[in-house]
Design an enzyme around this catalytic site. Sequence first.
Site, PDB file in Angstrom:
ATOM      1  N   PHE A  80       6.253  -3.619   1.104  1.00  0.00           N
ATOM      2  CA  PHE A  80       7.624  -3.089   1.054  1.00  0.00           C
ATOM      3  C   PHE A  80       8.156  -2.912  -0.365  1.00  0.00           C
ATOM      4  O   PHE A  80       9.132  -2.200  -0.579  1.00  0.00           O
ATOM      5  CB  PHE A  80       8.575  -4.012   1.836  1.00  0.00           C
ATOM      6  CG  PHE A  80       8.977  -5.248   1.068  1.00  0.00           C
ATOM      7  CD1 PHE A  80       9.978  -5.195   0.088  1.00  0.00           C
ATOM      8  CD2 PHE A  80       8.356  -6.472   1.291  1.00  0.00           C
ATOM      9  CE1 PHE A  80      10.348  -6.330  -0.624  1.00  0.00           C
ATOM     10  CE2 PHE A  80       8.721  -7.612   0.577  1.00  0.00           C
ATOM     11  CZ  PHE A  80       9.724  -7.538  -0.387  1.00  0.00           C
ATOM     12  N   CYS A 121       4.853  -8.151  -7.696  1.00  0.00           N
ATOM     13  CA  CYS A 121       3.701  -9.050  -7.752  1.00  0.00           C
ATOM     14  C   CYS A 121       3.375  -9.405  -9.201  1.00  0.00           C
ATOM     15  O   CYS A 121       2.541 -10.249  -9.466  1.00  0.00           O
ATOM     16  CB  CYS A 121       2.495  -8.423  -7.079  1.00  0.00           C
ATOM     17  SG  CYS A 121       1.957  -6.945  -7.914  1.00  0.00           S
ATOM     18  N   LYS A 123      -0.741   3.611   5.925  1.00  0.00           N
ATOM     19  CA  LYS A 123       0.089   2.776   6.814  1.00  0.00           C
ATOM     20  C   LYS A 123       1.104   2.090   5.912  1.00  0.00           C
ATOM     21  O   LYS A 123       0.831   1.059   5.312  1.00  0.00           O
ATOM     22  CB  LYS A 123      -0.792   1.756   7.538  1.00  0.00           C
ATOM     23  CG  LYS A 123      -0.233   1.260   8.862  1.00  0.00           C
ATOM     24  CD  LYS A 123       1.153   0.650   8.802  1.00  0.00           C
ATOM     25  CE  LYS A 123       1.159  -0.772   8.326  1.00  0.00           C
ATOM     26  NZ  LYS A 123       2.547  -1.336   8.225  1.00  0.00           N
TER      27      LYS A 123
HETATM   28  P1  NAD Z   1       2.929  -8.202   3.831  1.00  0.00           P
HETATM   29  O1  NAD Z   1       1.611  -8.820   3.624  1.00  0.00           O
HETATM   30  O2  NAD Z   1       3.891  -8.878   4.747  1.00  0.00           O
HETATM   31  O3  NAD Z   1       2.760  -6.725   4.425  1.00  0.00           O
HETATM   32  C1  NAD Z   1       1.871  -5.799   3.837  1.00  0.00           C
HETATM   33  C2  NAD Z   1       1.364  -4.850   4.917  1.00  0.00           C
HETATM   34  O4  NAD Z   1       0.672  -5.596   5.912  1.00  0.00           O
HETATM   35  C3  NAD Z   1       2.493  -4.106   5.623  1.00  0.00           C
HETATM   36  O5  NAD Z   1       2.113  -2.764   5.784  1.00  0.00           O
HETATM   37  C4  NAD Z   1       2.608  -4.831   6.958  1.00  0.00           C
HETATM   38  O6  NAD Z   1       2.996  -3.986   8.013  1.00  0.00           O
HETATM   39  C5  NAD Z   1       1.205  -5.362   7.211  1.00  0.00           C
HETATM   40  N1  NAD Z   1       1.187  -6.642   7.941  1.00  0.00           N
HETATM   41  C6  NAD Z   1       2.126  -7.616   7.921  1.00  0.00           C
HETATM   42  N2  NAD Z   1       1.734  -8.667   8.675  1.00  0.00           N
HETATM   43  C7  NAD Z   1       0.528  -8.342   9.193  1.00  0.00           C
HETATM   44  C8  NAD Z   1      -0.397  -9.026  10.047  1.00  0.00           C
HETATM   45  N3  NAD Z   1      -0.147 -10.234  10.518  1.00  0.00           N
HETATM   46  N4  NAD Z   1      -1.559  -8.408  10.356  1.00  0.00           N
HETATM   47  C9  NAD Z   1      -1.832  -7.187   9.865  1.00  0.00           C
HETATM   48  N5  NAD Z   1      -0.988  -6.493   9.062  1.00  0.00           N
HETATM   49  C10 NAD Z   1       0.174  -7.053   8.719  1.00  0.00           C
HETATM   50  O7  NAD Z   1       3.570  -7.966   2.399  1.00  0.00           O
HETATM   51  P2  NAD Z   1       5.047  -7.474   2.048  1.00  0.00           P
HETATM   52  O8  NAD Z   1       5.996  -8.569   2.387  1.00  0.00           O
HETATM   53  O9  NAD Z   1       5.291  -6.113   2.579  1.00  0.00           O
HETATM   54  O10 NAD Z   1       4.935  -7.319   0.455  1.00  0.00           O
HETATM   55  C11 NAD Z   1       5.125  -8.375  -0.439  1.00  0.00           C
HETATM   56  C12 NAD Z   1       3.823  -9.016  -0.823  1.00  0.00           C
HETATM   57  O11 NAD Z   1       2.947  -8.051  -1.390  1.00  0.00           O
HETATM   58  C13 NAD Z   1       3.974 -10.092  -1.888  1.00  0.00           C
HETATM   59  O12 NAD Z   1       3.134 -11.158  -1.552  1.00  0.00           O
HETATM   60  C14 NAD Z   1       3.497  -9.406  -3.152  1.00  0.00           C
HETATM   61  O13 NAD Z   1       3.025 -10.284  -4.154  1.00  0.00           O
HETATM   62  C15 NAD Z   1       2.426  -8.547  -2.621  1.00  0.00           C
HETATM   63  N6  NAD Z   1       2.105  -7.450  -3.514  1.00  0.00           N
HETATM   64  C16 NAD Z   1       0.951  -7.540  -4.210  1.00  0.00           C
HETATM   65  C17 NAD Z   1       0.609  -6.547  -5.101  1.00  0.00           C
HETATM   66  C18 NAD Z   1      -0.662  -6.638  -5.902  1.00  0.00           C
HETATM   67  O14 NAD Z   1      -0.980  -5.690  -6.569  1.00  0.00           O
HETATM   68  N7  NAD Z   1      -1.384  -7.739  -5.874  1.00  0.00           N
HETATM   69  C19 NAD Z   1       1.458  -5.438  -5.280  1.00  0.00           C
HETATM   70  C20 NAD Z   1       2.623  -5.372  -4.539  1.00  0.00           C
HETATM   71  C21 NAD Z   1       2.941  -6.393  -3.646  1.00  0.00           C
END
Ligand code: NAD
Length: 484
Positions: free
Chosen positions: A149, A281, A173
């Site tokens: 997000f 992140c 997605k």
């Molecule tokens: P999230 O892991 O909750 O969601 C990411 C994606 O996974 C979304 O599209 C979501 O629909 C899907 N998802 C959520 N739960 C799921 C499940 N149980 N099974 C399968 N798919 C699922 O992450 P978020 O809250 O959207 O984003 C924030 C996180 O992303 C933070 O931890 C941040 O550090 C990380 N992030 C990392 C980077 C990087 O480059 N390392 C970059 C941006 C964000």
Amino acid sequence: MKYPAVQNYVGGRFVIGGASFLDVHNPGDGSVISRVPLSSGQEVDAAVIAAKAAFPAWSALPIKERVQVFYRYRALLERDIESLTALVSEENGKVYTEARAEILKSMELTEFACSLPQITAGEVLEVSRGVECRIERFPLGVVASITPFNFPNMVPNWTIPNAIALGNCLILKPSELVPLSSSRIADLLREAGLPDGVLQVVHGGKDVVEAICDHPGIEAVSFVGSTRVAKIVYRRATATLKRVLALGGAKNHLIVMPDADLEMTSSNVVASMTGCAGQRCMAASVMVAVSDTDHIIDRMIHYAKMIVPGENLGPVISAEARDRIERYITEAEAAGARVLVDGRKTVVKGRERGYYVGPTIIDHVTPDMKIAQEEVFGPVLAIIRSKDLDAAMAVENASPYGNAASVFTESGGTARYVMEHASAGMIGVNVGVPVPREPFSFGGWNESRFGVGDITGRGSIEFWTQSKKMTTKWNREHGTNWMS
Ligand code: NAD
């Protein structure tokens, strides 16, 4: 609702998908601005069919022709920068300058994709008399990109331009919390001339992600999100023998030495922890203050107090996120840490229903506290005091994450030591948010990244392609050497 319900994008058309819907909120005022479909495996199937149909023609185009789409796309991003910025701001909450910076970064990512013909030019050598070896890169086929997000426009653009310019057809997605920007991306790419079926957008949550991981027609999956889900995706998609790169969460440490420049350090540390409301992140999460750094911490308090929620600090993504962040602060305080700047219970006048947390600086945190170990993902900085550099490095290297680490110092020797020994994929020296710019690749270490390689820049070429090694002989000599 300000916007009609979001639709999937399949085969070049926006289509209604999903048996049920989720509300999409503007985190700045809590209002419902749209609805997003929760698609299922059926919609993923349809997307794969459309992508497979488009793949032969798209992959057969020379890369120099494929990137023409991205030259036009880049111009369209620039043309529409104001409306794209406003949309990011609305669905994610970031303030104008942060949202605009996101679109500028999307433009830079697209510029890199336009340079791929130059960078991916193959290798060729006469390896023995009349015998030539060459390496050429080929796309994988249908690939998928799952995004979080916190950057609704930029993170999809980490993968779309490179994967597609390299000849793949991609299924995106997006996060169900911020689905609107991806419809604009699809629209602009269509306007830029991307053939139907080369990009699909399938909205939803867990069910869609699982269907992507399991689908036999998808060759590779990239994921960006939390470490918890990155592990799920990595395990599940590699179980069906896909190529997977899953970027996870972070707990970034900034090591501040007593010789650090006062103004630069204090302002950069505060900017790193509060930018995008700490939902990056690459954000500073822990400052390891080495020896006597009280003067720097005092100045940080001054800078943190200049930040005005609702003006130069946006909300966090949801009420749950706000409550979670406030719990971390309260628990740290109860465990003996000192809250120097307190952002709890922040209310913005006129936007009382928005999800705001003000800048928060907590001193005398100890490494065993939850706030020192877990990703908080809000505008919160935990300060751990440390007697010397080795003790500070031990704190940094004990973290299971490894996205970024920075050091603030005037000493080249200290900086070099941290660059070599910090266990993280991206290191900053006097830089609070050490995001590499193109053509340098983005990617962490440890539990911040599962799989091999990086997601952007040069590193992404390896992930989105496979190389073919060709050996040819066109002269008529025979029996002259062992290769004939
Ligand atoms: P999230 O892991 O909750 O969601 C990411 C994606 O996974 C979304 O599209 C979501 O629909 C899907 N998802 C959520 N739960 C799921 C499940 N149980 N099974 C399968 N798919 C699922 O992450 P978020 O809250 O959207 O984003 C924030 C996180 O992303 C933070 O931890 C941040 O550090 C990380 N992030 C990392 C980077 C990087 O480059 N390392 C970059 C941006 C964000």
